[in-house]
Write a protein that holds these residues in place. Structure first.
Motif: not given
Length: 144
Positions: A8-14, A16-19
């Motif tokens: 979940l953290r990896q997906i959140a970071e990806a 956030l990075s895209r946003l």
């Protein structure tokens, strides 16, 4: 397949990075929003969803990914998700969203003030909720 907290953290970071990489004002136009019990839930386009979910080695069917906008008192909406763990990240100017105003999060048995960048881990079955005071606003990323 059930996602673990690290996925979940990896997906959140990806996400956030895209946003953060989007031009100013484009983040919210990317989302497809619907009203849900007094707050707005916005989902990402399928291609965006699939790309960021793959960073956690999961498929789009395994993960719910959305941005929630709270703009009213939802203090009576404490709830839990019996089967899913959630990772919540409060959004702000760094992700091209307005900073949280008068925002609070409820976890287990108490309310706490929340700010942009705050991360809330919500294990399956844990009572939680989010609210804002009069005139307040909160955008958060929910990965579950």
């Amino acid at each position: 397949m059930e996602a673990n907290l690290e996925q979940l953290r990896q997906i959140a970071e990806a996400t956030l990075s895209r946003l953060r990489a989007l031009p100013e004002g484009e983040a919210r136009t990317l989302l497809i929003a619907t009203d849900y019990h007094g707050f707005s839930v916005a989902r990402f386009p399928e291609s965006f969803h699939a790309e960021v979910v793959a960073t956690g080695n999961l498929s789009p069917e395994d993960v719910q990914l959305e941005v929630v906008h709270v703009a009213c008192d939802l203090s009576d909406e404490i709830h839990s998700h019996q089967l899913s763990t959630a990772l919540i990240v409060c959004l702000g100017p760094e992700e091209n969203f307005p900073a949280p105003q008068l925002a609070q999060g409820y976890l287990v048995d108490r309310w706490s003030r929340i700010s942009a960048g705050d991360e809330v881990r919500v294990p399956a079955g844990t009572p939680h909720g989010f609210t804002v005071g009069e005139g307040g606003s909160l955008y958060f990323l929910s990965v579950q």
